[in-house]
Scaffold this active site. Sequence first.
Site: not given
Length: 222
Positions: A15, A90, A126, A159, A170
């Site tokens: 997004k 949020r 990633r 990471r 998450r």
Amino acid sequence: MALNLIMLGPPGAGKGTQAERFAKGHGIPKISTGDILRGAVKAGTPLGLQAKAIMDRGELVSDDVMIGIVGERLARPDAQGGFILDGFPRTVAQAEALDGLLNGTPLAVVEIRVPDDELVRRVRGRRICERCGTTVSAFDGDPSLALACTACGGRLVQRSDDSEQVVRDRLKVYWKETQPMIGFYEGRPTFRRVDGAQSPVKVYEAIAQAVAEMSGKELEAQ
């Protein structure tokens, strides 16, 4: 007519990238929560200093402070012709406050929906450059991109917080916190959900079509 747009989506949905591209294409600012907070802190505004004190204590910035900072940002001249919000609201309380700030000005909401398994695959693919910090996505069909940083040639590493378990945790937090707010918006004629599992180009085209349709709904409501 001003184009006011909220871009919603879970971590890894793209997004932020889509909001940035859409903002540039329409000549309006992309406003993210992080940018707002950093700008307010740097400017030393009363709300910015209050937010800094809260963050320095390791606490989350309250709805009241965040709403105040967003209100200050939306009042700036560059946002009068429209804006794209990324990362705000949020919560339902923030969404209700945003309606109050806009005072009846039309608001389009686009949710980029991607299956959790696809999000996990993307984030696990990633990599980040040890040397310059550039982030590389290896899920776009070209595995060679994950071999070395195209910016500086540095070594690419994963990471520690991009492990599958961390990503799934998450996502659980995201859905728990965000689902009520999605429910707040999805009954409106100016809400659209687009398939984010497509290529970035297709997702952008779907967003553009959704916004065009919602702009027509806004005109009908005038």
